[in-house]
Design a protein around this motif. Sequence first.
Motif, PDB file in Angstrom:
ATOM      1  N   LYS B  69       2.267  21.886  -5.415  1.00 41.80           N
ATOM      2  CA  LYS B  69       3.160  22.295  -6.519  1.00 41.80           C
ATOM      3  C   LYS B  69       4.616  22.072  -6.148  1.00 41.80           C
ATOM      4  O   LYS B  69       5.433  21.672  -6.957  1.00 41.80           O
ATOM      5  CB  LYS B  69       2.938  23.784  -6.822  1.00 41.80           C
ATOM      6  N   ARG B  70       4.933  22.366  -4.867  1.00 39.67           N
ATOM      7  CA  ARG B  70       6.286  22.196  -4.366  1.00 39.67           C
ATOM      8  C   ARG B  70       6.716  20.737  -4.488  1.00 39.67           C
ATOM      9  O   ARG B  70       7.823  20.429  -4.936  1.00 39.67           O
ATOM     10  CB  ARG B  70       6.318  22.654  -2.904  1.00 39.67           C
ATOM     11  N   GLU B  71       5.808  19.836  -4.119  1.00 39.01           N
ATOM     12  CA  GLU B  71       6.128  18.417  -4.220  1.00 39.01           C
ATOM     13  C   GLU B  71       6.372  18.023  -5.671  1.00 39.01           C
ATOM     14  O   GLU B  71       7.290  17.268  -5.977  1.00 39.01           O
ATOM     15  CB  GLU B  71       4.988  17.569  -3.632  1.00 39.01           C
ATOM     16  N   LEU B  72       5.556  18.569  -6.588  1.00 43.49           N
ATOM     17  CA  LEU B  72       5.719  18.260  -8.010  1.00 43.49           C
ATOM     18  C   LEU B  72       7.083  18.703  -8.518  1.00 43.49           C
ATOM     19  O   LEU B  72       7.723  17.992  -9.297  1.00 43.49           O
ATOM     20  CB  LEU B  72       4.608  18.940  -8.823  1.00 43.49           C
ATOM     21  N   ALA B  73       7.548  19.898  -8.045  1.00 47.20           N
ATOM     22  CA  ALA B  73       8.860  20.405  -8.454  1.00 47.20           C
ATOM     23  C   ALA B  73       9.962  19.447  -8.008  1.00 47.20           C
ATOM     24  O   ALA B  73      10.888  19.139  -8.765  1.00 47.20           O
ATOM     25  CB  ALA B  73       9.095  21.796  -7.870  1.00 47.20           C
ATOM     26  N   GLY B  74       9.840  18.963  -6.775  1.00 51.33           N
ATOM     27  CA  GLY B  74      10.828  18.020  -6.248  1.00 51.33           C
ATOM     28  C   GLY B  74      10.835  16.725  -7.038  1.00 51.33           C
ATOM     29  O   GLY B  74      11.886  16.170  -7.367  1.00 51.33           O
ATOM     30  N   ILE B  75       9.610  16.238  -7.362  1.00 53.46           N
ATOM     31  CA  ILE B  75       9.468  15.017  -8.161  1.00 53.46           C
ATOM     32  C   ILE B  75      10.171  15.187  -9.503  1.00 53.46           C
ATOM     33  O   ILE B  75      10.901  14.309  -9.962  1.00 53.46           O
ATOM     34  CB  ILE B  75       7.973  14.678  -8.368  1.00 53.46           C
ATOM     35  N   ALA B  76       9.984  16.382 -10.110  1.00 52.15           N
ATOM     36  CA  ALA B  76      10.603  16.656 -11.405  1.00 52.15           C
ATOM     37  C   ALA B  76      12.134  16.564 -11.303  1.00 52.15           C
ATOM     38  O   ALA B  76      12.788  15.979 -12.178  1.00 52.15           O
ATOM     39  CB  ALA B  76      10.182  18.031 -11.908  1.00 52.15           C
ATOM     40  N   LEU B  77      12.705  17.129 -10.224  1.00 52.25           N
ATOM     41  CA  LEU B  77      14.171  17.096 -10.051  1.00 52.25           C
ATOM     42  C   LEU B  77      14.672  15.657  -9.913  1.00 52.25           C
ATOM     43  O   LEU B  77      15.675  15.275 -10.521  1.00 52.25           O
ATOM     44  CB  LEU B  77      14.569  17.900  -8.808  1.00 52.25           C
ATOM     45  N   ILE B  78      13.957  14.858  -9.092  1.00 54.78           N
ATOM     46  CA  ILE B  78      14.374  13.466  -8.903  1.00 54.78           C
ATOM     47  C   ILE B  78      14.269  12.711 -10.222  1.00 54.78           C
ATOM     48  O   ILE B  78      15.186  11.972 -10.611  1.00 54.78           O
ATOM     49  CB  ILE B  78      13.512  12.779  -7.821  1.00 54.78           C
ATOM     50  N   ALA B  79      13.153  12.956 -10.948  1.00 59.56           N
ATOM     51  CA  ALA B  79      12.964  12.277 -12.232  1.00 59.56           C
ATOM     52  C   ALA B  79      14.082  12.654 -13.201  1.00 59.56           C
ATOM     53  O   ALA B  79      14.636  11.805 -13.908  1.00 59.56           O
ATOM     54  CB  ALA B  79      11.603  12.637 -12.815  1.00 59.56           C
ATOM     55  N   LEU B  80      14.445  13.956 -13.208  1.00 57.16           N
ATOM     56  CA  LEU B  80      15.509  14.444 -14.087  1.00 57.16           C
ATOM     57  C   LEU B  80      16.829  13.748 -13.760  1.00 57.16           C
ATOM     58  O   LEU B  80      17.586  13.363 -14.658  1.00 57.16           O
ATOM     59  CB  LEU B  80      15.637  15.969 -13.936  1.00 57.16           C
ATOM     60  N   SER B  81      17.109  13.579 -12.452  1.00 56.13           N
ATOM     61  CA  SER B  81      18.372  12.962 -12.046  1.00 56.13           C
ATOM     62  C   SER B  81      18.419  11.499 -12.486  1.00 56.13           C
ATOM     63  O   SER B  81      19.462  10.986 -12.859  1.00 56.13           O
ATOM     64  CB  SER B  81      18.564  13.072 -10.541  1.00 56.13           C
ATOM     65  N   VAL B  82      17.261  10.827 -12.435  1.00 54.90           N
ATOM     66  CA  VAL B  82      17.219   9.429 -12.862  1.00 54.90           C
ATOM     67  C   VAL B  82      17.423   9.338 -14.369  1.00 54.90           C
ATOM     68  O   VAL B  82      18.178   8.500 -14.870  1.00 54.90           O
ATOM     69  CB  VAL B  82      15.872   8.780 -12.460  1.00 54.90           C
ATOM     70  N   TRP B  83      16.791  10.276 -15.089  1.00 62.23           N
ATOM     71  CA  TRP B  83      16.913  10.286 -16.536  1.00 62.23           C
ATOM     72  C   TRP B  83      18.356  10.588 -16.944  1.00 62.23           C
ATOM     73  O   TRP B  83      18.895   9.991 -17.876  1.00 62.23           O
ATOM     74  CB  TRP B  83      15.945  11.335 -17.108  1.00 62.23           C
ATOM     75  N   ALA B  84      19.002  11.531 -16.211  1.00 65.68           N
ATOM     76  CA  ALA B  84      20.391  11.905 -16.517  1.00 65.68           C
ATOM     77  C   ALA B  84      21.310  10.712 -16.295  1.00 65.68           C
ATOM     78  O   ALA B  84      22.278  10.533 -16.997  1.00 65.68           O
ATOM     79  CB  ALA B  84      20.836  13.074 -15.641  1.00 65.68           C
TER      80      ALA B  84
END
Lengths: 143, 84
Positions: B69-84
Amino acid sequence: MSPTFFVSSSFAAVSQIAATVLLIKALALKNFAVGTASAKPEAILTAIIGSLFFCGALNLLGYVSVFLGVAGVPIASNWRVSWADLKPNKSIKFGVGAGLGFALASLWVRDASLSLEIDRVVSAATVLIFMVTLQTVLCLPRL
Amino acid sequence: MIFEYPQIAVIAKNLPASIFIGITSVLGSIGWFTAVSLRNAALVKTLGQTEILETIAITTFYFAEKISKRELAGIALIALSVWA
Protein backbone atom coordinates in the motif's frame (compact mmCIF):
# COMPACT_ATOMS: atom_id res chain seq x y z
CA MET A 1 30.14 24.91 -32.98
CA SER A 2 30.38 27.73 -30.47
CA PRO A 3 32.73 27.81 -27.47
CA THR A 4 29.57 27.37 -25.33
CA PHE A 5 29.14 23.88 -26.76
CA PHE A 6 32.65 22.75 -25.77
CA VAL A 7 32.69 24.50 -22.38
CA SER A 8 29.21 23.33 -21.33
CA SER A 9 29.56 19.74 -22.48
CA SER A 10 33.03 19.45 -20.92
CA PHE A 11 31.66 20.72 -17.59
CA ALA A 12 28.73 18.30 -17.93
CA ALA A 13 31.10 15.40 -18.64
CA VAL A 14 33.30 16.15 -15.61
CA SER A 15 30.42 16.77 -13.20
CA GLN A 16 28.74 13.54 -14.34
CA ILE A 17 31.94 11.59 -13.58
CA ALA A 18 32.26 13.32 -10.18
CA ALA A 19 28.61 12.59 -9.34
CA THR A 20 28.99 8.93 -10.30
CA VAL A 21 32.12 8.58 -8.14
CA LEU A 22 30.30 10.17 -5.18
CA LEU A 23 27.27 7.90 -5.65
CA ILE A 24 29.49 4.81 -5.71
CA LYS A 25 31.28 6.06 -2.57
CA ALA A 26 27.88 6.46 -0.90
CA LEU A 27 26.90 2.94 -2.01
CA ALA A 28 30.08 1.52 -0.51
CA LEU A 29 29.21 2.83 2.98
CA LYS A 30 27.35 0.73 5.54
CA ASN A 31 24.16 2.86 5.56
CA PHE A 32 24.12 3.18 1.79
CA ALA A 33 20.31 3.65 1.71
CA VAL A 34 20.77 7.11 3.31
CA GLY A 35 23.33 8.05 0.69
CA THR A 36 21.25 7.02 -2.30
CA ALA A 37 18.18 8.62 -0.69
CA SER A 38 19.90 11.99 -0.28
CA ALA A 39 20.90 11.95 -3.96
CA LYS A 40 17.23 11.77 -5.00
CA PRO A 41 16.07 15.38 -4.49
CA GLU A 42 18.28 16.29 -7.47
CA ALA A 43 15.12 17.38 -9.34
CA ILE A 44 14.67 20.16 -6.72
CA LEU A 45 18.38 21.07 -6.98
CA THR A 46 18.00 21.18 -10.78
CA ALA A 47 14.99 23.50 -10.46
CA ILE A 48 16.77 25.86 -8.01
CA ILE A 49 20.17 25.99 -9.76
CA GLY A 50 18.45 26.16 -13.15
CA SER A 51 16.37 29.17 -12.19
CA LEU A 52 19.29 30.94 -10.47
CA PHE A 53 22.16 30.37 -12.90
CA PHE A 54 20.81 28.88 -16.13
CA CYS A 55 17.77 31.09 -16.90
CA GLY A 56 15.56 28.02 -16.61
CA ALA A 57 12.88 29.32 -14.25
CA LEU A 58 9.66 27.33 -13.84
CA ASN A 59 6.14 28.57 -13.23
CA LEU A 60 4.46 27.83 -9.88
CA LEU A 61 2.80 24.66 -11.17
CA GLY A 62 6.22 23.46 -12.34
CA TYR A 63 7.73 23.87 -8.85
CA VAL A 64 4.73 22.14 -7.24
CA SER A 65 5.11 19.28 -9.70
CA VAL A 66 8.85 18.89 -9.02
CA PHE A 67 8.27 18.93 -5.26
CA LEU A 68 5.43 16.37 -5.39
CA GLY A 69 7.49 14.06 -7.55
CA VAL A 70 10.43 14.17 -5.16
CA ALA A 71 8.08 13.53 -2.21
CA GLY A 72 6.65 10.46 -3.94
CA VAL A 73 10.00 8.74 -4.49
CA PRO A 74 10.84 7.73 -0.89
CA ILE A 75 7.30 6.47 -0.38
CA ALA A 76 7.18 4.43 -3.60
CA SER A 77 10.58 2.85 -3.05
CA ASN A 78 9.94 1.84 0.59
CA TRP A 79 12.70 3.75 2.31
CA ARG A 80 13.31 3.16 5.97
CA VAL A 81 15.22 6.26 7.05
CA SER A 82 15.22 7.25 10.73
CA TRP A 83 15.75 10.72 12.25
CA ALA A 84 19.19 9.61 13.44
CA ASP A 85 20.21 9.12 9.81
CA LEU A 86 19.43 12.78 9.09
CA LYS A 87 22.27 14.09 11.26
CA PRO A 88 25.13 15.33 9.06
CA ASN A 89 27.17 12.29 8.05
CA LYS A 90 29.32 10.98 5.23
CA SER A 91 26.43 9.26 3.46
CA ILE A 92 24.44 12.47 3.21
CA LYS A 93 27.48 14.44 2.00
CA PHE A 94 28.23 11.90 -0.75
CA GLY A 95 24.55 11.58 -1.68
CA VAL A 96 23.81 15.31 -1.88
CA GLY A 97 27.10 15.81 -3.71
CA ALA A 98 26.09 13.18 -6.26
CA GLY A 99 22.65 14.77 -6.70
CA LEU A 100 24.29 18.19 -7.18
CA GLY A 101 26.66 16.74 -9.80
CA PHE A 102 23.86 15.11 -11.77
CA ALA A 103 21.72 18.27 -11.53
CA LEU A 104 24.58 20.44 -12.88
CA ALA A 105 25.35 17.85 -15.58
CA SER A 106 21.80 17.91 -16.95
CA LEU A 107 21.70 21.72 -16.94
CA TRP A 108 25.04 21.91 -18.81
CA VAL A 109 23.86 19.24 -21.25
CA ARG A 110 20.83 21.41 -22.01
CA ASP A 111 23.05 24.50 -22.42
CA ALA A 112 25.40 22.67 -24.78
CA SER A 113 22.59 21.17 -26.82
CA LEU A 114 20.73 24.49 -27.18
CA SER A 115 23.96 26.25 -28.26
CA LEU A 116 23.90 24.14 -31.44
CA GLU A 117 21.12 25.69 -33.43
CA ILE A 118 20.06 22.50 -35.18
CA ASP A 119 17.36 19.82 -34.77
CA ARG A 120 17.09 18.92 -31.06
CA VAL A 121 17.49 15.16 -31.54
CA VAL A 122 20.67 15.69 -33.55
CA SER A 123 22.08 18.30 -31.16
CA ALA A 124 21.40 16.01 -28.16
CA ALA A 125 23.16 13.11 -29.89
CA THR A 126 26.12 15.38 -30.75
CA VAL A 127 26.49 16.40 -27.09
CA LEU A 128 26.26 12.72 -26.06
CA ILE A 129 29.01 11.65 -28.51
CA PHE A 130 31.31 14.49 -27.39
CA MET A 131 30.71 13.78 -23.68
CA VAL A 132 31.16 9.99 -23.88
CA THR A 133 34.37 10.42 -25.90
CA LEU A 134 35.75 12.95 -23.41
CA GLN A 135 34.74 10.76 -20.46
CA THR A 136 36.44 7.72 -22.04
CA VAL A 137 39.67 9.69 -22.48
CA LEU A 138 39.45 11.01 -18.90
CA CYS A 139 38.76 7.59 -17.37
CA LEU A 140 41.07 5.41 -19.49
CA PRO A 141 44.21 5.96 -17.35
CA ARG A 142 42.28 4.78 -14.28
CA LEU A 143 40.80 1.57 -15.69
CA MET B 1 47.45 -2.49 -25.90
CA ILE B 2 43.95 -1.63 -24.77
CA PHE B 3 43.30 -5.19 -23.53
CA GLU B 4 46.05 -4.80 -20.93
CA TYR B 5 43.74 -2.60 -18.84
CA PRO B 6 42.22 -4.94 -16.22
CA GLN B 7 38.71 -3.46 -16.56
CA ILE B 8 38.74 -3.87 -20.36
CA ALA B 9 39.75 -7.53 -19.91
CA VAL B 10 36.77 -8.03 -17.55
CA ILE B 11 34.45 -6.45 -20.14
CA ALA B 12 35.88 -8.70 -22.88
CA LYS B 13 35.23 -11.75 -20.69
CA ASN B 14 31.57 -10.75 -20.18
CA LEU B 15 30.99 -9.50 -23.70
CA PRO B 16 27.27 -10.41 -24.25
CA ALA B 17 26.14 -8.80 -20.98
CA SER B 18 28.41 -5.79 -21.59
CA ILE B 19 26.96 -5.26 -25.08
CA PHE B 20 23.39 -5.49 -23.74
CA ILE B 21 24.12 -2.97 -20.97
CA GLY B 22 25.93 -0.74 -23.46
CA ILE B 23 23.01 -0.65 -25.88
CA THR B 24 20.32 -0.12 -23.22
CA SER B 25 22.47 2.58 -21.56
CA VAL B 26 23.01 4.52 -24.77
CA LEU B 27 19.27 4.36 -25.53
CA GLY B 28 18.61 5.73 -22.03
CA SER B 29 21.19 8.50 -22.49
CA ILE B 30 19.80 9.51 -25.88
CA GLY B 31 16.37 9.74 -24.24
CA TRP B 32 17.64 11.92 -21.36
CA PHE B 33 19.74 14.19 -23.59
CA THR B 34 16.96 14.71 -26.14
CA ALA B 35 14.44 15.38 -23.36
CA VAL B 36 16.57 18.05 -21.61
CA SER B 37 17.14 19.65 -25.03
CA LEU B 38 13.39 19.95 -25.53
CA ARG B 39 12.18 20.96 -22.04
CA ASN B 40 13.34 22.45 -18.72
CA ALA B 41 15.79 20.01 -17.07
CA ALA B 42 13.97 20.01 -13.70
CA LEU B 43 10.73 18.91 -15.36
CA VAL B 44 12.57 16.17 -17.24
CA LYS B 45 14.06 14.88 -13.97
CA THR B 46 10.61 14.87 -12.38
CA LEU B 47 9.19 12.86 -15.28
CA GLY B 48 12.28 10.67 -15.15
CA GLN B 49 11.29 9.57 -11.65
CA THR B 50 8.69 7.36 -13.29
CA GLU B 51 11.66 5.00 -13.70
CA ILE B 52 10.74 3.89 -10.18
CA LEU B 53 7.29 2.93 -11.46
CA GLU B 54 8.90 1.09 -14.36
CA THR B 55 11.24 -0.73 -11.97
CA ILE B 56 8.28 -1.69 -9.76
CA ALA B 57 6.33 -2.83 -12.85
CA ILE B 58 9.25 -4.98 -14.02
CA THR B 59 9.73 -6.56 -10.57
CA THR B 60 5.96 -7.21 -10.33
CA PHE B 61 5.40 -8.77 -13.73
CA TYR B 62 8.81 -10.24 -14.47
CA PHE B 63 9.94 -11.26 -10.97
CA ALA B 64 6.39 -11.69 -9.58
CA GLU B 65 6.82 -9.54 -6.45
CA LYS B 66 3.88 -7.93 -4.58
CA ILE B 67 3.27 -4.17 -4.36
CA SER B 68 2.53 -2.74 -0.89
CA LYS B 69 0.00 0.00 0.00
CA ARG B 70 2.89 2.30 0.86
CA GLU B 71 4.38 1.81 -2.58
CA LEU B 72 1.00 2.56 -4.18
CA ALA B 73 0.79 5.85 -2.22
CA GLY B 74 4.22 6.86 -3.51
CA ILE B 75 3.25 5.91 -7.07
CA ALA B 76 0.16 8.11 -6.73
CA LEU B 77 2.29 11.12 -5.65
CA ILE B 78 4.71 10.67 -8.56
CA ALA B 79 1.80 10.26 -10.98
CA LEU B 80 0.17 13.41 -9.57
CA SER B 81 3.40 15.39 -10.04
CA VAL B 82 3.64 14.26 -13.67
CA TRP B 83 0.02 15.16 -14.28
CA ALA B 84 0.52 18.58 -12.62
